[in-house]
Design an enzyme around this catalytic site. Structure first.
Site, PDB file in Angstrom:
ATOM      1  N   LYS A 180      43.544 -24.735 -50.947  1.00  0.00           N
ATOM      2  CA  LYS A 180      44.399 -26.088 -51.849  1.00  0.00           C
ATOM      3  C   LYS A 180      43.538 -27.768 -52.317  1.00  0.00           C
ATOM      4  O   LYS A 180      42.385 -27.281 -51.413  1.00  0.00           O
ATOM      5  CB  LYS A 180      45.638 -26.491 -51.596  1.00  0.00           C
ATOM      6  CG  LYS A 180      45.309 -27.353 -50.673  1.00  0.00           C
ATOM      7  CD  LYS A 180      44.886 -28.651 -50.734  1.00  0.00           C
ATOM      8  CE  LYS A 180      45.082 -29.443 -48.999  1.00  0.00           C
ATOM      9  NZ  LYS A 180      44.566 -31.063 -48.930  1.00  0.00           N
ATOM     10  N   ASP A 223      50.596 -30.668 -44.423  1.00  0.00           N
ATOM     11  CA  ASP A 223      50.373 -29.923 -45.743  1.00  0.00           C
ATOM     12  C   ASP A 223      50.841 -28.331 -45.857  1.00  0.00           C
ATOM     13  O   ASP A 223      50.779 -27.713 -46.869  1.00  0.00           O
ATOM     14  CB  ASP A 223      49.307 -30.410 -46.335  1.00  0.00           C
ATOM     15  CG  ASP A 223      48.170 -29.420 -45.747  1.00  0.00           C
ATOM     16  OD1 ASP A 223      48.131 -29.041 -44.043  1.00  0.00           O
ATOM     17  OD2 ASP A 223      46.966 -29.379 -45.787  1.00  0.00           O
TER      18      ASP A 223
END
Length: 270
Positions: A8, A132
C-alpha cells in the site's frame, strides 16, 4: 492455497496528536498497489514457517504470518500448516508489506479451514498484529484514523488508469525516528477533502508530515521525490515513515533508476 499479498501507499499523512498509550493519532489514506509477495498455506504434520526472496529479519517464530496463525488457533481448532512466504515487497519501507502478509494469512486460513469469518471479524483478529493490518482485509482505498487502524470512507479515491512508479532506496528509517521529528498539529485541512479535488491540486496540498525531518536527515530520499516530478509525475511523495518514494503518472513513466542489491523499484498500472 496461494494468494498474493499486495503493498500500500499513503496518500497524505497528518500526525495529529500524541496518545496516552504512547502512539499517535493520525489521518491518512491507504491505497492498495500492485507490488506483491506470494503466500502459500498447505496442510502439514506440524506448523512451520519458511520464506524465500528478500531476507526477513528476526526468527520464524516472530514472523507476523505465524503470529496471525497463532491468534486464530486460540479461537478456532486449526490443524497444523506449512506457511511459505516469497518476499518481494521491500521490508521496513513504508509499504505495509508485513502487515499485508499477516492480513492475507488470516484471509487464506479463513478459506483453508472454511471458518466463514466476516471482514469485520478478521479485522478484529489482525488489528493487534499491526496498526495497518486491518486495512488489507477489505483492501480498498480508505481513510485511516487513530493509530491507523480504524477506517472511514471506503473507496474514497480511484486512481484507475494512472501509473505508479515506486523506488525503495535501501535506506532504513525507524518509525520512532520518524515520529520524533514531527510536531503533532490538529489544525489541518482534512485529507479526505483534499482527495476530493483534482489530482493536479494534490502537489500543493497533500502532505506527508514525516517528509520534512526525514528529508533533512536523508537528502537522497528528497532527491528521489524531486526526480519523480522531473519525470512528469502528477503527484509524488514518500510513503508512510519511509523510505519508499512514489510518483503517480498519467502515462507509463520511463525508468530513471536502476535496481541494485539495495535499491528496488516497481512500475505498474493502477
Amino acid at each position: 492455497m496461494i494468494s498474493f499479498p499486495n503493498a500500500k501507499i499513503n496518500l497524505g499523512l497528518s500526525v495529529l496528536s500524541k496518545r496516552p498509550d504512547g502512539y499517535h493519532n493520525i489521518e491518512t489514506c491507504f491505497y492498495p498497489i500492485p507490488w506483491n509477495d506470494m503466500l502459500e498455506i498447505i496442510p502439514a504434520k506440524e506448523t512451520v514457517f519458511t520464506s524465500s526472496g528478500n531476507n526477513i529479519p528476526g526468527t520464524s517464530a516472530s514472523n507476523l504470518c505465524l503470529k496471525t496463525y497463532t491468534l486464530l488457533k486460540e479461537k478456532y481448532p486449526l490443524s497444523p500448516v506449512h506457511i511459505h512466504l516469497h518476499k518481494r515487497i521491500p521490508i521496513g519501507a513504508g509499504l505495509g508489506g508485513g502487515s499485508s502478509d499477516a492480513a492475507f494469512t488470516c484471509k487464506l486460513l479463513n478459506d483453508v479451514f472454511a471458518l466463514k469469518l466476516s471482514a469485520a471479524e478478521m479485522e478484529d483478529i489482525v488489528r493487534p498484529v499491526g496498526s495497518d493490518c486491518a486495512f488489507f482485509i477489505e483492501n480498498t482505498s480508505i481513510l485511516a484514523h487513530e493509530k491507523g487502524d480504524y477506517f472511514s470512507h471506503p473507496g474514497i479515491v480511484n486512481l484507475s488508469g494512472k501509473w505508479i512508479y515506486l523506488i525503495h532506496p535501501g535506506i532504513h528509517v525507524a518509525t520512532k525516528e520518524a515520529y520524533d521529528g514531527v510536531v503533532p498539529n490538529t489544525d489541518r485541512k482534512p485529507i479526505g477533502d483534499i482527495l476530493k479535488q483534482p489530482l493536479s491540486v494534490w502537489k500543493a496540498e497533500l502532505v506527508n508530515d514525516f517528509e520534512r525531518s526525514v528529508f533533512e536527515k536523508y537528502p537522497a530520499i528528497k532527491t528521489l521525490k524531486e526526480q519523480m516530478y522531473k519525470q512528469g509525475a502528477a503527484y509524488a511523495a514518500m510513503s508512510g515513515s519511509g523510505s519508499t518514494v512514489f510518483g503517480i503518472f498519467n502515462t507509463k513513466p520511463e525508468t530513471f533508476h536502476e535496481n541494485t542489491s539495495n535499491i528496488q523499484s516497481c512500475i505498474a498500472p493502477l
